[in-house]
Design an enzyme around this catalytic site. Structure first.
Site, mmCIF file in Angstrom:
data_model
loop_
_atom_site.group_PDB
_atom_site.id
_atom_site.type_symbol
_atom_site.label_atom_id
_atom_site.label_comp_id
_atom_site.label_asym_id
_atom_site.label_seq_id
_atom_site.Cartn_x
_atom_site.Cartn_y
_atom_site.Cartn_z
ATOM 1 N N ASP A 292 -38.059 -29.813 62.622
ATOM 2 C CA ASP A 292 -38.859 -29.678 63.842
ATOM 3 C C ASP A 292 -39.584 -28.351 64.054
ATOM 4 O O ASP A 292 -40.480 -28.288 64.878
ATOM 5 C CB ASP A 292 -37.992 -29.998 65.066
ATOM 6 C CG ASP A 292 -38.787 -30.706 66.151
ATOM 7 O OD1 ASP A 292 -39.879 -31.229 65.840
ATOM 8 O OD2 ASP A 292 -38.341 -30.720 67.311
ATOM 9 N N HIS B 213 -36.203 -23.578 68.186
ATOM 10 C CA HIS B 213 -37.650 -23.786 67.995
ATOM 11 C C HIS B 213 -38.358 -24.187 69.291
ATOM 12 O O HIS B 213 -39.579 -24.341 69.295
ATOM 13 C CB HIS B 213 -37.904 -24.832 66.895
ATOM 14 C CG HIS B 213 -37.257 -26.151 67.144
ATOM 15 N ND1 HIS B 213 -35.947 -26.414 66.807
ATOM 16 C CD2 HIS B 213 -37.732 -27.290 67.696
ATOM 17 C CE1 HIS B 213 -35.656 -27.673 67.147
ATOM 18 N NE2 HIS B 213 -36.723 -28.213 67.695
#
Length: 969
Positions: free
Chosen positions: A106, A375
């Site tokens: 991701d 993230h």
């Protein structure tokens, strides 16, 4: 916490229940943060027992095993290692397991540092997904989605790793089924916030598998599997089942999956496919055993990342600059606190401070710094309330560690019984409240450092003394940001990992601090500047002469005095205007940067004030939208230092320190500082990869979105150069950076956006950030040879500026302590050569045995119960800062005698060399060796030469990790 309540706790509870019911079922778990919250607060003893069992039998597999799935673009290598170590320490202590595969599906783009770290941590294969859409399509077509990645040019095949890039479907199951208008494959539906539905009926539950539709379901699944099979070299297809926020009701999920898999396998002759549940490890094992020869990829990374022609994910390099700054400040404080505590425990075994309590204080900051590497954390791509949670956790952890450091100083000084009694040691970010105070300054780097620390004071007439009563060079001047306080700059020279105390008094006697005198110049209209009669104002120190153009009040040029090289150099603030209406075209948001056109200069008038003193000159430039505006919209404070005789001023003299004040911005504006020079750079930019290595960034022209696609992350370093001269920028937080013209480098400092994309509105991702940000950048200008020597140490000196604490004295004047070292520093200096960095010196507290068989045995026997933390094991990491061939001297391998390096902490008895996160003995770590044309034989690779009798040779770019045990422990 909301996610835990709404679905995440149910994922672990229901998956564990389902895995126990069917031996063929598998599941992979990645982020330890959610798992640990479940393990500590939700899991019953029965569930815990079952988790142990499932891990043993390979039904449950932890992949990556860090605290979070970290961002790859804007994170610092130290923090990536920290969060990985945090997770791995928990897994090894609790289960005796060590993750060996990655699932980095991701993060928005992939850095070349990550494969190196994962190799050093003992991983056998790495998996990524988000890379440029056009590049992915090309690799897919040519069956090049899998390769052996040599992320580090210097470590090359020693730390290479097999890498799998997911195909265009990425990590989610395709939900379209042609035989129904309902979705398929997501039978548990989507998670409901804030509360799970009482009746167990979730929104969007997929069409259940029945006798009547099972054949159609199987056909759909097989067609997708075959489509993917054509993109890979082996006949093994990884088919990820799940997506974000899935498996919170695992029973409905697995029962439908079971039916479908059984059906396909019963009819495998007809379908030409067999299917099985698998973990990532199972998949990579299958590919590895095919024994193919793979192509090698060099240290080129996959940044920036675009998903469509107008979707360049380069905005997040700057989004939420305040959070990015605090995250790095917290990381730096943690680094200082760890080595400070380690020294204290080693030298004061019978101390009055409760070690377990102290470790908890450090752990609160380890957790917060690890967590924000997510993230959707430090990237600035979270909603405001989640950002507030990260901030609160960081501030709380920082408060704890500052409190700990202050109490250690308090304890050590009172232990000395030399007539000094502290009434308090307190920590705050500014200022000495009243008279007669101590300033305590700790240098967290393992080098001798000479620098200035700034303290805010309430008087202009001050004097500063060291502990022997000798005057210390200092300069005081009116503060730029507030006219009621003064800034006191104290010149400190402190050896590695030591602290010194300075007494700051209102003026008495003759020895006062130098006073910075201010000269204000008239505001200039830069649109109507007279080019003919240029008047240049020089500001000079031993290394540079900087000229300011008095027609515009802007910088004009910098001369590097040693070579007499002059570079024309001007700086201006510009703003990109961006669109926020999806009906009108591409938008900018937390993730994306989509400028309408070229950046527009923001100010028509510039004010100038020069504050000069014997030690420092500060040039204050104020940028106004026009000549008559009341308030400035931007400011730059440029500081140049002059170091007196007898001090090592090489680093100080060679840096031009700039601090900016930016904001609040208008809506849908992105603010950049553009530095333009006459260097012929051919528009080539260099940026660092996570503070670890340098990447070359040639300018690329695209059909669409060229400006945004030429933005890169700058975590610590960016530079431009011509054949002889280099201009280097060093940063204390991440920024987007680009070279949009020859001889130019621009840094994005701040963004304030609003858009009406429904998805962004739903998740409050509109980045209406009205803050003022005050980032710092150091400029270094010089020949390549000189900047090569300076920039690694300077970057770390900026990252790890000394920690300043304040102490109040009670009672009489202190008697000078009797026995003091020459430089009156406290601590036993720990010093490494300038091409090495002492990356970690800490007491992790893990209770696991470093003998693997013993550790597994004690867990199987149930002996691994909660006990006191282990304070005898010290974790040490040493990193070589240079690449092979980068510098004739500094790129050489370095021999380090760990016994003598650490002699100030005690007598070293045992040194064990470990994998990056500490969970493997390097002598037993055998990673899979994938066949490449370069190395045709397949086998297992042993990474490093091990250390003999505590002497270690550290080669370029190596990061070496050790457990150290001292005598008497």
């Amino acid at each position: 916490q909301e996610s835990m309540h709404a679905y995440a706790a149910n994922v672990y509870t229901s998956v564990v229940e389902e895995l126990v019911k069917g031996k063929q079922r598998k599941f992979i778990a990645v982020e330890l943060e959610f798992f640990r919250l479940w393990w500590d607060a939700v899991a019953t003893d029965t569930y815990k027992q079952q988790v142990h069992q499932l891990l043993q039998e390979g039904q449950l597999e932890f992949v990556i095993g860090g605290q979070v799935m970290h961002d790859e673009a804007v994170t610092l290598i130290d923090d990536q290692i920290l969060q990985l170590t945090e997770g791995h320490g928990f897994l090894y202590e609790t289960f005796g397991i060590r993750p060996q595969f990655s699932w980095h599906v991701d993060p928005f783009g992939a850095s070349a540092t990550t494969p190196t770290l994962f190799a050093l941590a003992g991983f056998n294969a790495h998996l990524i997904s988000r890379i440029d859409y056009d590049l992915k399509a090309d690799m897919q077509k040519n069956k090049k989605l899998q390769f052996v990645w040599q992320g580090s040019p210097s470590l090359s095949e020693g730390q290479e790793i097999f890498t799998h890039v997911m195909d265009q479907y990425s990590y989610c199951t395709p939900s379209h089924i042609p035989f129904s208008n309902r979705s398929g494959f997501y039978w548990n539906g989507i998670a409901a916030f804030p509360d799970p539905p009482k009746d167990g009926v979730y929104p969007n539950m997929s069409l259940p598998v029945t006798d009547t539709n099972i054949h159609l379901y199987a056909q759909t699944m097989v067609a997708n599997i075959k489509e993917r099979a054509a993109w890979f070299r082996t006949s093994d297809v990884l088919w990820p089942w799940g997506c974000d926020k899935q498996f919170f009701n695992a029973s409905v999920q697995y029962s439908n999956m079971d039916l479908l898999l059984d059906y396909i396998n019963k009819h495998s002759d007809e379908f030409g496919v067999t299917v099985q549940y698998a973990t990532v490890g199972d998949y990579f094992q299958a590919v590895y055993s095919r024994n193919l020869t793979w192509e090698i990829r060099d240290s080129q990374d996959f940044l920036p990342y675009s998903t469509e022609p107008f979707q360049a994910w380069t905005g997040f390099y700057t989004s939420r600059s305040t959070l990015k700054g605090i995250a790095r400040k917290a990381s730096s404080l943690l680094y200082a606190g760890e080595s400070f505590f380690t020294q204290y425990v080693r030298k004061h075994p019978a101390s009055s401070i409760c070690k377990c309590g102290a470790l908890k204080q450090l752990q609160s900051l380890r957790w917060a710094v690890s967590e924000v590497q997510h993230h959707d954390g430090i990237t600035g791509t979270e909603s405001p309330k989640v950002k507030d949670m990260y901030m609160n956790n960081l501030m709380y952890g920082m408060f704890n560690v500052k409190k700990l450091m202050a109490s250690i100083i308090f304890d050590m000084n009172n232990a000395k019984k030399n007539g000094e009694v502290y009434s308090s040691v307190y920590v705050k970010d500014s200022g000495i409240p009243d008279v007669d105070h101590y300033v305590v300054v700790y240098n967290p780097l393992a080098w001798n450092i000479t620098t200035f620390v700034a303290v805010s004071v309430s008087h202009l007439a001050m004097s500063v003394y060291d502990e022997l009563g000798h005057p210390v060079p200092a300069q005081v001047q009116i503060s730029a940001e507030s006219h009621s306080t003064y800034d006191l700059y104290i010149l400190v020279a402190i050896s590695g990992l030591s602290y010194r105390k300075y007494n700051v008094k209102p003026l008495n006697g003759k020895q006062s601090a130098f006073i910075g005198r201010s000269v204000k110049y008239k505001r200039k209209d830069i649109t109507r500047a007279d080019q003919q009669s240029r008047q240049l104002l020089p500001v000079v120190n031993n290394c540079y002469q900087v000229l300011f153009d008095q027609n515009t009040n802007l910088m004009h040029s910098i001369t590097e005095r040693e070579t007499n090289q002059t570079v024309q150099l001007t700086q201006e603030f510009l703003e990109y205007h961006v669109n926020g209406d999806v009906m009108k075209g591409p938008i900018s948001d937390n993730y994306l940067f989509a400028p309408n056109a070229s950046a527009v200069p923001v100010s028509k008038a510039v004010g100038l004030e020069v504050v000069s003193g014997n030690l420092m000159t500060e040039i204050r430039q104020y940028f106004y939208s026009n000549v008559t505006s009341q308030d400035y919209i931007y400011a730059v404070y440029t500081r140049m230092y002059t170091v007196p005789e007898g001090y090592d001023g090489k680093l100080l003299c060679h840096r031009i320190e700039q601090q900016y004040s930016v904001g609040p911005l208008e809506l849908n504006r992105e603010a950049v500082l553009r530095t333009s020079t006459n260097l012929n750079t051919r528009q080539l930019l260099y940026t660092d990869s996570n503070g670890y290595q340098i990447q070359k960034r040639p300018f690329k022209a695209y059909v669409n979105n060229t400006v945004a696609r030429n933005y890169y992350p700058m975590v610590q370093t960016a530079y431009i150069e011509d054949d002889t001269t280099r201009l280097m920028l060093l940063a204390e937080r991440a920024h987007g950076v680009s070279s949009q013209g020859n001889g130019q480098v621009e840094v994005m400092l701040h963004r304030r956006l609003w858009n009406n994309l429904q998805w962004d509105l739903n998740y409050s991702l509109t980045l209406n950030d009205s803050s003022v940000v005050r980032p710092v950048i150091w400029l270094i200008l010089g020949t390549k040879a000189v900047t090569n020597i300076l920039y690694r140490t300077s970057g770390l000196a900026l990252e790890h500026r000394p920690v300043v604490m304040f102490g109040a004295l009670s009672g009489d004047k202190p008697k000078p302590p009797r026995r003091l070292q020459q430089n009156s520093a406290h601590g036993s200096p720990v010093t490494v050569p300038p091409n090495l960095h002492l990356q970690t010196l800490s007491i992790p507290g893990w209770r696991y045995s470093s003998n693997h068989a013993e550790q597994v045995h004690s867990i199987r026997m149930g002996k691994q119960k909660q006990g006191d933390a282990d304070f005898s094991r010290v974790l040490l990491r040493i990193r070589h800062l240079y690449e092979v061939g980068e510098d004739p001297v500094l790129s050489q391998p370095v021999m380090v005698n760990l016994k003598s390096l650490l002699k100030g902490l005690g007598s070293v008895m045992v040194v064990e060399e470990r994998s990056l996160t500490g969970t493997w003995d390097v002598n037993t770590l055998k990673r899979w060796k994938w066949k490449t044309a370069q190395y045709p034989s397949k086998g297992l690779s042993n990474s490093t030469e091990t250390s003999e009798n505590c002497i270690v040779t550290v080669h370029p770019k190596e990061i070496r990790t050790f457990f150290v045990y001292f005598q008497g422990q």
